[in-house]
Design an enzyme around this catalytic site. Structure first.
Site, short mmCIF file in Angstrom:
data_model
loop_
_atom_site.label_atom_id
_atom_site.label_comp_id
_atom_site.label_asym_id
_atom_site.label_seq_id
_atom_site.Cartn_x
_atom_site.Cartn_y
_atom_site.Cartn_z
CG ASP A 9 -4.52 -15.35 4.81
OD1 ASP A 9 -5.53 -14.32 4.05
OD2 ASP A 9 -3.93 -14.57 5.80
CB CYS A 28 6.18 -17.18 16.05
SG CYS A 28 5.98 -16.31 14.34
CB CYS A 78 -0.71 -20.39 14.31
SG CYS A 78 -0.20 -18.39 15.29
CE1 TYR A 91 -3.46 -2.39 0.85
CE2 TYR A 91 -2.29 -3.59 2.38
CZ TYR A 91 -3.22 -3.38 2.16
OH TYR A 91 -4.05 -4.71 2.37
S1 SF4 Z 1 0.46 -16.31 12.32
FE1 SF4 Z 1 1.53 -17.49 14.25
S2 SF4 Z 1 2.87 -19.25 13.54
FE2 SF4 Z 1 2.34 -16.94 12.07
S3 SF4 Z 1 3.23 -15.09 12.68
FE3 SF4 Z 1 1.62 -14.77 13.61
S4 SF4 Z 1 2.52 -16.59 15.53
FE4 SF4 Z 1 3.87 -16.71 13.85
#
Ligand code: SF4
Length: 354
Positions: free
Chosen positions: A271, A101, A105, A89
């Site tokens: 997504d 992380c 996830c 953008y």
């Molecule tokens: S969604 Fe979860 S795995 Fe993906 S970048 Fe964010 S914290 Fe890390």
């Protein structure tokens, strides 16, 4: 206690039965696994459909990639002029500082580039090039620190980056996207908060949380430390099948956020990340759920329901919509608008009688 990073550790913690070990080894060979002690604390391990476990414990369904899914579902690569920058953008860029992380996830849209198998963070030379890119473009008003999760970095490293951004006159806003306050709240120390507060500029923290149980007492306290230090917080959530795809859970999540002074900002439609179809809803289901929030909950509790258009075309709000053209030919210059109870009204209304 250390994070659980292997299927064998998940079996030992009695989160998955031994007979699933081989299948989960195959998933873990492809996508990173990590559950922090704080996440373990909020999982109800006696519930096979636990909405927290569903977000973090790998599932053999992840090995099934549907034809529409893709490694870069939101098209970051198409807008990455230099390493670490996504400039999609006009007035803002993402600055991806790290590829790791505290948790992984299962639905992550960046699940291909993130994980411990990647280089942990942007090298000093790459960071210098990314900062030069921002310095050279006066239209960049906002820089969004993301990754991975930027709050895995040390306060010293964060302070260096945030100070460098604060020194750029045209950068007015530093936004931090993170899951750390809910998955590793002890990392939110006074030193880390000082480090992300951009001197003379506005810092915002956007929390990623998907289920009301994620706002544990430790998570709430971590968010309060951030907000009490003068940093406003917003939230983003992902609509996930079996996690938050029912009106009561979604309402409880939005209310819990607002009660903790966190303004719901985005509700993302899932997504098209590879191996995530078992976690996605349909858009029609999403619109129905968002409609269930409208009218029933305070305006403070309303996030924008958005879709990141595959191919890198950015986010668009995806309804539900309440406004249409009036159906009758006599009213062709008027709109028909639906109220929160389902009643329909013409706009502008008939002239008032005098
Ligand atoms: S969604 Fe979860 S795995 Fe993906 S970048 Fe964010 S914290 Fe890390």
């Amino acid at each position: 206690m250390k994070p659980l990073r292997t299927p064998a550790a998940l079996v030992a913690a009695e989160l998955v039965p031994l007979e699933r070990l081989a299948a989960l080894e195959a998933v873990a060979a492809r996508y990173a696994v990590s559950l922090t002690p704080d996440v373990l604390d909020i999982i109800h391990s006696d519930d096979p459909a636990d909405p927290i476990a569903r977000q973090f414990v790998p599932d053999p369904a992840e090995l099934e990639t549907t034809p529409e899914e893709r490694a870069d579902p939101i098209g970051d690569d198409a807008h990455s002029p230099v390493e670490g920058i996504v400039h999609r953008y006009p007035d803002r860029v993402l600055l991806k500082l790290v590829h790791v992380c505290p948790v992984y996830c299962r639905f992550c849209s960046r699940r291909e580039p993130v994980g411990p198998h990647r280089r942990r963070s942007l090298s000093r030379a790459a960071l210098a090039r990314a900062l030069d890119y921002i310095r050279a473009r006066r239209e960049i008003w906002e820089v969004i620190l993301t990754g991975g999760d930027p709050l895995v970095l040390s306060p010293r490293r964060l302070r260096e980056v945030v100070s460098a951004l604060a020194d750029i006159a045209h950068v007015k806003i530093v936004r931090v996207h993170t899951r750390v306050p809910v998955v590793a709240p002890a990392r939110i120390t006074a030193e880390l908060i000082r480090a992300i507060k951009a001197p003379g500029k506005a810092t915002y923290v956007v929390l990623h949380a998907n289920h009301p149980r994620e706002l544990s007492s430790r998570a709430r306290a971590a968010c309060a430390r951030i907000i009490d230090a003068g940093i406003p917080m917003l939230s983003q959530s992902v609509l996930l099948r079996g996690v938050n795809d029912d009106p009561d859970t979604l309402a409880a999540l939005m209310r819990a956020l607002v009660e903790n002074r966190i303004k719901p900002y985005y509700l993302h439609h899932g997504d098209l990340a590879p191996g995530t179809s078992h976690l996605r809803t349909t858009i029609a289901q999403g619109q129905g759920l968002v409609r269930s929030l409208h009218g029933r909950l305070s305006g403070l509790c309303q996030p924008a329901y958005v879709l990141d258009i595959p191919g890198g075309h950015g986010k668009s709000p995806i309804g539900p919509t309440y406004l249409g053209r009036a159906a009758s030919a006599d009213d062709e210059d008027r709109y028909e608008i639906e109220d929160f109870n389902g009643g329909r009204h013409l706009y502008p209304p008939a002239p008032a009688r005098r």
